[in-house]
Design a protein around this motif. Structure first.
Motif, PDB file in Angstrom:
ATOM      1  N   PRO A 184       0.793  -1.240   0.000  1.00  0.00           N
ATOM      2  CA  PRO A 184       0.000   0.000   0.000  1.00  0.00           C
ATOM      3  C   PRO A 184       0.822   1.285   0.000  1.00  0.00           C
ATOM      4  O   PRO A 184       0.256   2.374  -0.127  1.00  0.00           O
ATOM      5  N   VAL A 185       2.134   1.185   0.170  1.00  0.00           N
ATOM      6  CA  VAL A 185       2.986   2.376   0.270  1.00  0.00           C
ATOM      7  C   VAL A 185       3.478   2.802  -1.113  1.00  0.00           C
ATOM      8  O   VAL A 185       4.003   1.984  -1.877  1.00  0.00           O
ATOM      9  N   ALA A 186       3.297   4.077  -1.414  1.00  0.00           N
ATOM     10  CA  ALA A 186       3.806   4.661  -2.658  1.00  0.00           C
ATOM     11  C   ALA A 186       5.269   5.033  -2.450  1.00  0.00           C
ATOM     12  O   ALA A 186       5.577   6.095  -1.884  1.00  0.00           O
ATOM     13  N   ARG A 187       6.170   4.193  -2.893  1.00  0.00           N
ATOM     14  CA  ARG A 187       7.591   4.403  -2.633  1.00  0.00           C
ATOM     15  C   ARG A 187       8.181   5.551  -3.461  1.00  0.00           C
ATOM     16  O   ARG A 187       9.293   6.008  -3.175  1.00  0.00           O
ATOM     17  N   SER A 188       7.431   6.000  -4.448  1.00  0.00           N
ATOM     18  CA  SER A 188       7.902   7.143  -5.227  1.00  0.00           C
ATOM     19  C   SER A 188       7.624   8.465  -4.529  1.00  0.00           C
ATOM     20  O   SER A 188       8.097   9.518  -4.966  1.00  0.00           O
ATOM     21  N   ARG A 189       6.876   8.416  -3.430  1.00  0.00           N
ATOM     22  CA  ARG A 189       6.534   9.626  -2.671  1.00  0.00           C
ATOM     23  C   ARG A 189       7.377   9.673  -1.399  1.00  0.00           C
ATOM     24  O   ARG A 189       7.750   8.646  -0.828  1.00  0.00           O
ATOM     25  N   LYS A 190       7.652  10.868  -0.921  1.00  0.00           N
ATOM     26  CA  LYS A 190       8.396  11.038   0.315  1.00  0.00           C
ATOM     27  C   LYS A 190       7.594  10.523   1.513  1.00  0.00           C
ATOM     28  O   LYS A 190       6.363  10.422   1.463  1.00  0.00           O
ATOM     29  N   THR A 194      14.376  10.756  12.846  1.00  0.00           N
ATOM     30  CA  THR A 194      13.983   9.921  11.711  1.00  0.00           C
ATOM     31  C   THR A 194      14.425  10.572  10.414  1.00  0.00           C
ATOM     32  O   THR A 194      14.930   9.907   9.502  1.00  0.00           O
ATOM     33  N   ALA A 195      14.232  11.872  10.319  1.00  0.00           N
ATOM     34  CA  ALA A 195      14.667  12.592   9.119  1.00  0.00           C
ATOM     35  C   ALA A 195      16.174  12.491   8.944  1.00  0.00           C
ATOM     36  O   ALA A 195      16.677  12.377   7.815  1.00  0.00           O
ATOM     37  N   ALA A 196      16.907  12.526  10.049  1.00  0.00           N
ATOM     38  CA  ALA A 196      18.365  12.426   9.975  1.00  0.00           C
ATOM     39  C   ALA A 196      18.815  11.008   9.643  1.00  0.00           C
ATOM     40  O   ALA A 196      19.824  10.812   8.950  1.00  0.00           O
ATOM     41  N   ALA A 197      18.054  10.014  10.120  1.00  0.00           N
ATOM     42  CA  ALA A 197      18.429   8.617   9.896  1.00  0.00           C
ATOM     43  C   ALA A 197      18.207   8.194   8.453  1.00  0.00           C
ATOM     44  O   ALA A 197      18.975   7.389   7.911  1.00  0.00           O
ATOM     45  N   VAL A 198      17.147   8.722   7.831  1.00  0.00           N
ATOM     46  CA  VAL A 198      16.806   8.340   6.456  1.00  0.00           C
ATOM     47  C   VAL A 198      16.533   9.617   5.656  1.00  0.00           C
ATOM     48  O   VAL A 198      15.403   9.864   5.212  1.00  0.00           O
ATOM     49  N   PRO A 199      17.543  10.448   5.458  1.00  0.00           N
ATOM     50  CA  PRO A 199      17.312  11.768   4.876  1.00  0.00           C
ATOM     51  C   PRO A 199      16.785  11.757   3.449  1.00  0.00           C
ATOM     52  O   PRO A 199      16.098  12.689   3.035  1.00  0.00           O
ATOM     53  N   ASP A 200      17.085  10.712   2.712  1.00  0.00           N
ATOM     54  CA  ASP A 200      16.622  10.660   1.327  1.00  0.00           C
ATOM     55  C   ASP A 200      15.153  10.258   1.205  1.00  0.00           C
ATOM     56  O   ASP A 200      14.566  10.416   0.135  1.00  0.00           O
ATOM     57  N   ARG A 201      14.576   9.737   2.273  1.00  0.00           N
ATOM     58  CA  ARG A 201      13.183   9.287   2.228  1.00  0.00           C
ATOM     59  C   ARG A 201      12.232  10.260   2.911  1.00  0.00           C
ATOM     60  O   ARG A 201      11.073  10.389   2.515  1.00  0.00           O
ATOM     61  N   VAL A 202      12.673  10.922   3.962  1.00  0.00           N
ATOM     62  CA  VAL A 202      11.756  11.744   4.760  1.00  0.00           C
ATOM     63  C   VAL A 202      11.634  13.145   4.156  1.00  0.00           C
ATOM     64  O   VAL A 202      12.614  13.867   3.999  1.00  0.00           O
TER      65      VAL A 202
END
Length: 286
Positions: A156-162, A178-186
């Motif tokens: 159900p997760v749109a991986r193309s979206r942040k 969380t933003a610092a741990a996964v900066p390219d995703r958040v």
């Protein structure tokens, strides 16, 4: 914040000022009785379930809820010190009805399965403080990576979206990290009456978050601001210097005003904060 004596004084003060609503919800929600939050505008049909997530430190119990059809941007929700409980399940469901795939976690899974606070938001702080004291920067970062990796594996997760992430009370620093741990995703971070967002430590959550590319919503409790009046200024300066969009506002409400089972719940201002959250996600998770 989260000191029992101060917590009680604040509750009495805000009750006297007429800035507390529906405080009876604390007992009901803590007992496992789900109460109706205002329905999302144009709410979609959702489906939810309890899930188990493997992390480097064990297995986390969590609640995953998402639109019944299609794919949606993911949101990771960090509860307050009272942990995963009916109030946060309801909040997760409401967010999913607005079009998001929402994971609400039990941050205390290393020592106790949810519910970790028998009376929900009405649980005495002293009963849950030891659980919070067992967490630190390392656990925040490790868990964040594991939870977002799990989300990215879900259909159900749109991986193309942040990804968005939001935290309450102690969850505020967790959302920042969380933003610092996964900066390219958040792409979006929201903190509601978060504590310890800006400290003098070199690993302060605000410094770590400022090195990301996220957009921020920071909703500050009035009494927290009175006790630490320079924190909001530090946050503004930091995010301005980093050229990161950040909405920082002090709400005329007590620490803990957002969850509906809180003893200082303020429904009108909780709804305002919720509306700002949806506005953030609409622009940052597009």
């Amino acid at each position: 914040m989260c000191e029992q004596d101060q917590f009680e004084r604040d509750r009495l003060e805000y009750e006297a000022r007429g800035l507390v609503t529906r405080r009876q919800f604390g007992v009901l929600l803590g007992a496992g009785v789900s109460m109706m939050l205002p329905r999302a505008a144009n709410a979609v049909t959702v489906t939810g379930s309890d899930v188990s997530i493997t992390t480097p430190d064990g297995t986390c119990d969590a609640f995953f809820v998402h639109p019944a059809t299609g794919q949606a941007p993911a949101v990771l929700v960090w509860p307050d010190i009272f942990g995963l409980r009916p109030a946060f399940r309801d909040m997760g469901k409401r967010l999913a009805e607005s079009g998001y795939a929402v994971l609400v976690v039990n941050p205390f899974y290393r020592v106790k399965k949810a519910p970790t606070a028998e009376q929900g938001g009405a649980t005495p702080i002293d009963q849950v403080r030891p659980l919070a004291q067992g967490l630190n920067e390392a656990t925040h970062m490790t868990d964040a990576r594991a939870f977002i990796a799990w989300l990215d594996q879900q259909k159900p997760v749109a991986r193309s979206r942040k990804v968005g992430t939001q935290g309450y009370c102690m969850g505020g620093p967790m959302a920042f990290r969380t933003a610092a741990a996964v900066p390219d995703r958040v792409g979006a971070v929201a903190s509601f009456h978060g504590g310890g967002l800006a400290t003098t430590a070199p690993n302060s959550p605000h410094l770590q978050a400022a090195a990301t590319k996220a957009q921020f919503l920071i909703a500050v409790a009035e009494n927290d601001d009175k006790r630490n009046p320079t924190e909001k200024d530090t946050l503004r300066e930091t995010f301005t210097k980093a050229n990161l969009p950040a909405e920082i506002e002090v709400y005329a409400a007590a620490h803990g005003w957002c969850p509906p089972d809180s003893r200082v719940y303020n429904e009108p201002l909780a709804e305002k904060a919720w509306a700002r959250l949806l506005a953030l996600y609409a622009k940052a998770l597009a």
